[in-house]
Design an enzyme around this catalytic site. Sequence first.
Site, PDB file in Angstrom:
ATOM      1  N   HIS A  78      75.456   5.121  -9.076  1.00 53.31           N
ATOM      2  CA  HIS A  78      74.483   4.031  -9.203  1.00 53.31           C
ATOM      3  C   HIS A  78      75.066   2.808  -9.899  1.00 53.31           C
ATOM      4  O   HIS A  78      74.491   1.720  -9.825  1.00 53.31           O
ATOM      5  CB  HIS A  78      73.210   4.509  -9.909  1.00 53.31           C
ATOM      6  CG  HIS A  78      73.316   4.693 -11.383  1.00 53.31           C
ATOM      7  ND1 HIS A  78      73.608   5.906 -11.969  1.00 53.31           N
ATOM      8  CD2 HIS A  78      73.152   3.829 -12.419  1.00 53.31           C
ATOM      9  CE1 HIS A  78      73.601   5.781 -13.279  1.00 53.31           C
ATOM     10  NE2 HIS A  78      73.342   4.526 -13.585  1.00 53.31           N
ATOM     11  N   ASP A  97      75.517  11.515  -8.106  1.00 54.08           N
ATOM     12  CA  ASP A  97      75.686  10.283  -8.875  1.00 54.08           C
ATOM     13  C   ASP A  97      77.108  10.155  -9.437  1.00 54.08           C
ATOM     14  O   ASP A  97      77.302   9.701 -10.558  1.00 54.08           O
ATOM     15  CB  ASP A  97      74.666  10.195 -10.012  1.00 54.08           C
ATOM     16  CG  ASP A  97      74.515   8.774 -10.553  1.00 54.08           C
ATOM     17  OD1 ASP A  97      74.793   7.822  -9.801  1.00 54.08           O
ATOM     18  OD2 ASP A  97      74.130   8.621 -11.728  1.00 54.08           O
ATOM     19  N   SER A 107      76.209   4.349 -18.515  1.00 61.60           N
ATOM     20  CA  SER A 107      76.329   5.071 -17.251  1.00 61.60           C
ATOM     21  C   SER A 107      77.778   5.211 -16.826  1.00 61.60           C
ATOM     22  O   SER A 107      78.518   4.221 -16.767  1.00 61.60           O
ATOM     23  CB  SER A 107      75.571   4.336 -16.144  1.00 61.60           C
ATOM     24  OG  SER A 107      74.197   4.528 -16.256  1.00 61.60           O
TER      25      SER A 107
END
Length: 498
Positions: free
Chosen positions: A120, A150, A225
């Site tokens: 993402h 992911d 992230s």
Amino acid sequence: MKYLRRTLMAGGAALALFAGFAAPTLLSATAQEINPTAVAPPHGAPGSFADLIERVRPAVVSVTVRQRPDAVQQPSLEGLPPGFEEFFRGRPNGRQGPAPTSLGSGFFIGQDGTIVTNHHVVEGAEEITIRTSDGRDIPADIVGSDEATDIAVLRVRGGGRFPYVTFDDARHVRVGDWVVAVGNPFGLDGTATAGIVSAMGRTDAGSSAYVDYMQIDAPINRGNSGGPTFDLAGNVIGVNSAIFSPTGGNVGIGFAIPANTASAIVQQIINSGRVTRGWIGVSIQPLDADIASSLGLEEARGALIASVTPDGPAARAGLQQGDVILTFNGQQIENSRDLTQRVGATAIGANSRVEILRNGRRQTLNLRLGERPSEQTLASTNPAPNATPEPEQEQQGGVAQSSLGVSVRPLTAEDRTRLSLRANENGLVITTVEPTSDAAQKGIRPGDVIMQAGGRAIRTAAELTAAVDAARRANRPLLLQVSNRAGRGFVAVDVGGQ
């Protein structure tokens, strides 16, 4: 209300999640593997994490992504005052603003410049730049990416020699073990935080059926992230992916993709540029206690087939709607998630044995696995049900089924069109539902169509009555297959004992 957030930072006017970049941390980075054994894990609470962080931080990078304009979700413009539409589309007078950017973290896993981050973070990327711990900005390209877990793999352009860290098998990690996270929260390069493993095997921390997340309380925030989670030996035991927060800031609940899952995906991407998974071509739903009881199962273990993809591996092997998959290649299936993971980990083209329960009898079928289509293909082939389906207006008439608390009538051509049913599909339309009935409690509404009852297709009220009587004699709930605007699935309804 608390909810799950990806830890990505996105730039842009009204959608901005950060105000600017922090000054880069200037550190020298030599091309060498970070030696985990050089940092001896202390006994009990460590006096300091400084030696560990000093060794691993050079391998952690910031990832800045300029996104394609068509990859960015634009805010709704409905109801805005006159003149505001242009502002939110770009700049006044039609001048477009700067390309939207997002910011995440990553880490080198090889001295050739191979980087791991989140899918993402780089989704929709037009241009990717990584910033090293010594302040260098280097363009990078996507080697491959896997939306289902992911995970994404990048490689810097131009080569070079970079410090790197290595994955460890996270299966040895225990709740209570110390962890250290290093990343780029809110644009602050090289931030290190520490905490413990709060839980393992979280299956409800995200939408992926292929990841059992590791929960940590080391503070991670937007921009973390794709950053690594380390054990005290300097091994990567997780890839930060999401946080649970009411505001987007840290509240002590973060989720990382365990290293054993991440490293397997990374290796596939490096080897072939993409990730492949086994696929049998069914949609499945969990078994609850009522559904299990209606099928004569003592425990709610297995996966119930809600639909079968035409001409898919399962269809060619003879699997049907309403079958319960009990074992896969001799291994007990605990639930629908367990089946998805076992099938996904099986080689494409492999012959597999599936034990099923059908009409109260067990049987074993053989099938050859296909390759799972992309998430986009699956979504277009099997559209996701509406989260809040439009309620049907209550209809008058119909034959009352007092034991179920509903009234029903035959299916018409208009009903088939409304629910996209085939001409040869039959069923009974529910016209009324008693508010206090078990059917109402299970979510059945007027306008829903009962396609099957007790494992058999029905088209008359008499056939439904017979199914109700059979379930009552067996002292079981009645298993119904129900179709409505939200999709099709099974529900077990209490019909009362003898």
